[in-house]
Design an enzyme around this catalytic site. Structure first.
Site, PDB file in Angstrom:
ATOM      1  N   GLY A 105       0.813  -1.210   0.000  1.00  0.00           N
ATOM      2  CA  GLY A 105       0.000   0.000   0.000  1.00  0.00           C
ATOM      3  C   GLY A 105       0.842   1.255   0.000  1.00  0.00           C
ATOM      4  O   GLY A 105       0.962   1.930   1.030  1.00  0.00           O
ATOM      5  N   TYR A 106       1.419   1.572  -1.154  1.00  0.00           N
ATOM      6  CA  TYR A 106       2.256   2.768  -1.290  1.00  0.00           C
ATOM      7  C   TYR A 106       1.547   3.843  -2.119  1.00  0.00           C
ATOM      8  O   TYR A 106       1.202   4.907  -1.625  1.00  0.00           O
ATOM      9  CB  TYR A 106       3.587   2.406  -1.956  1.00  0.00           C
ATOM     10  CG  TYR A 106       4.641   1.797  -1.076  1.00  0.00           C
ATOM     11  CD1 TYR A 106       4.350   1.322   0.198  1.00  0.00           C
ATOM     12  CD2 TYR A 106       5.957   1.674  -1.525  1.00  0.00           C
ATOM     13  CE1 TYR A 106       5.333   0.755   0.993  1.00  0.00           C
ATOM     14  CE2 TYR A 106       6.947   1.105  -0.740  1.00  0.00           C
ATOM     15  CZ  TYR A 106       6.632   0.649   0.516  1.00  0.00           C
ATOM     16  OH  TYR A 106       7.615   0.091   1.291  1.00  0.00           O
ATOM     17  N   GLU A 112      13.655  -5.286  -3.762  1.00  0.00           N
ATOM     18  CA  GLU A 112      13.154  -5.662  -5.088  1.00  0.00           C
ATOM     19  C   GLU A 112      14.282  -5.825  -6.092  1.00  0.00           C
ATOM     20  O   GLU A 112      14.077  -6.353  -7.179  1.00  0.00           O
ATOM     21  CB  GLU A 112      12.159  -4.618  -5.595  1.00  0.00           C
ATOM     22  CG  GLU A 112      10.833  -4.656  -4.892  1.00  0.00           C
ATOM     23  CD  GLU A 112       9.779  -3.846  -5.614  1.00  0.00           C
ATOM     24  OE1 GLU A 112       8.985  -4.431  -6.365  1.00  0.00           O
ATOM     25  OE2 GLU A 112       9.735  -2.627  -5.406  1.00  0.00           O
ATOM     26  N   GLU A 162      10.975   9.222 -16.004  1.00  0.00           N
ATOM     27  CA  GLU A 162      11.341  10.623 -15.761  1.00  0.00           C
ATOM     28  C   GLU A 162      11.812  10.822 -14.325  1.00  0.00           C
ATOM     29  O   GLU A 162      12.810  11.517 -14.073  1.00  0.00           O
ATOM     30  CB  GLU A 162      10.143  11.527 -16.066  1.00  0.00           C
ATOM     31  CG  GLU A 162       9.745  11.593 -17.539  1.00  0.00           C
ATOM     32  CD  GLU A 162       8.993  10.363 -18.028  1.00  0.00           C
ATOM     33  OE1 GLU A 162       8.848  10.211 -19.255  1.00  0.00           O
ATOM     34  OE2 GLU A 162       8.557   9.554 -17.181  1.00  0.00           O
TER      35      GLU A 162
END
Length: 385
Positions: free
Chosen positions: A127-128, A244, A366
């Site tokens: 939940g970010y 990750e 970006e």
């Protein structure tokens, strides 16, 4: 510690013996954009892996893992891909939250959650991201306030992978009123099966719905389910993201290698490989994949302290490579890929559509370039307004 090649042979033999019978039909299922495929059957497969001691390979033994080296884990991923084994269902628990709890969790949190992650009895989501805080994660607006012995959570998360199939969510929330940016955030463990949580799947351009909106309306979690100190959530959340990379990223690349191998075979079968431009692009894809592998191995075998920009470079490499692979697949197929949905080339059409988002989710290209420019190269900040 067991010899790496002996371990590799053990894994290869186990997969040959077990990826059979009821599990044989799972070969090749799952993966990005395909998490919905035979989910419960893949969960049962994941539990068989756990029972055989083939999950949580890098976790310390005192926390229920195998305590194996990077080389052992690389060997496992290589054999797993070679066997065309299905994508595992508990990535967020095993690869992200588990290492985070080992590094930052209390003994009580570790005893409560790590065994259930290892045994695949509880599934987790992340939940970010929020509608106003995607790549700019520090703009998180979800709040959590202490009410006696519980946190009361209000806000919205979005693009939450597999929330509709998870029991728990690790949530980044603002716990200090008036705080801004990185300050005042906390890392909370929140049960999803409660009246204050509503989950809405998001139908994607591929027609599937792995992502979700998650609404917290006076949702609650126990006060002691904050990982790290209250207000120190940004540091914990960033540590989670570092997990990750490395072996997890390498495992992702092994899946990519399987996709590329299948695409080469398709190019041969359709005679697209007769086109020298297609052959050149396939060759460039292969060399790009080898470069990513070398980079991943170098970062894993480098200094124990992570070097600035490593994660950002890795994200740029794999996002661009995978998006280009989707475009190459459509060119290999040619016109039928644009006009024949749900047919022979459905797998490649879905890959193309899903990979359009690779350069956006997980931090857009970006944002990654800005971070590298400003924090690694020391260039001036991007002009605003």
């Amino acid at each position: 510690m067991q010899d790496v090649e002996e371990f590799r042979a053990q894994v290869r033999g186990w997969l040959a013996d077990n990826l059979a019978g009821e599990f044989a039909a799972l070969k090749g299922l799952g993966g990005p954009g395909r998490e919905h495929e035979a989910f419960e059957e893949r969960r049962a497969w994941n539990q068989r892996l756990a029972a055989a001691g083939l999950t949580c390979l890098g976790w310390p033994e005192e926390h229920g893992g195998r305590g194996l080296s990077t080389a052992h884990r690389v060997a496992f991923y290589e054999e797993y891909a070679r066997a065309d084994a299905p994508d595992k269902v508990n990535h967020f628990g095993e690869e992200l939250l588990g290492p985070t709890l080992i590094a930052f969790g209390t003994p009580q949190q570790q005893r409560r959650f790590l065994p259930r992650i290892r045994d695949v009895t509880e599934l987790w989501c992340q939940g970010y991201s929020e509608p106003g805080a995607g790549s700019d994660l520090a703009s998180v607006a979800t709040t959590a306030e202490l009410d006696g012995d519980q946190w009361v959570i209000n806000g919205q998360k979005v693009w939450t992978s597999l929330a509709h199939l998870s029991q728990w969510c690790f949530v980044l929330a603002r716990t200090e009123k008036g705080s801004q940016r990185h300050a005042g955030l906390s890392y909370l463990l929140v049960p999803l099966d409660q009246p204050g949580v509503q989950i809405r799947p998001i139908v994607q351009i591929t027609g599937t719905a792995e992502f979700n909106e998650v609404f917290f309306d006076d949702a609650r979690t126990d006060a002691d389910l904050v990982v790290g100190a209250p207000g120190d959530g940004w540091r914990v959340a960033m540590a989670t993201l570092t997990f990750e990379r490395g072996v997890s990223t390498l495992g992702q690349q092994i899946v990519y290698a399987r996709e590329l191998s299948n695409l080469v075979e398709l190019a041969r079968r359709t005679a697209a490989a007769d086109d020298p431009l297609i052959r050149e692009r396939l060759t460039r894809a292969w060399t790009g994949l080898r470069a990513m592998r070398s980079y991943a191995l170098a970062t894993m075998e480098g200094p124990a302290v992570e070097q600035p920009g490593q994660d950002n470079v890795s994200k740029l490499l794999w996002a661009n490579w995978h998006r280009n692979l989707g475009e190459l697949a459509m060119d290999v197929i040619g016109k039928p890929g644009m006009t024949m949905p749900d047919g022979e080339f459905d797998e490649w059409q879905r890959l193309y559509l899903f990979t359009r988002a690779d350069t956006i989710y997980g931090g857009s290209n970006e944002i990654q370039r800005n971070i590298i420019a400003e924090r690694v190269l020391g260039l001036p900040r991007e002009a605003k307004g």
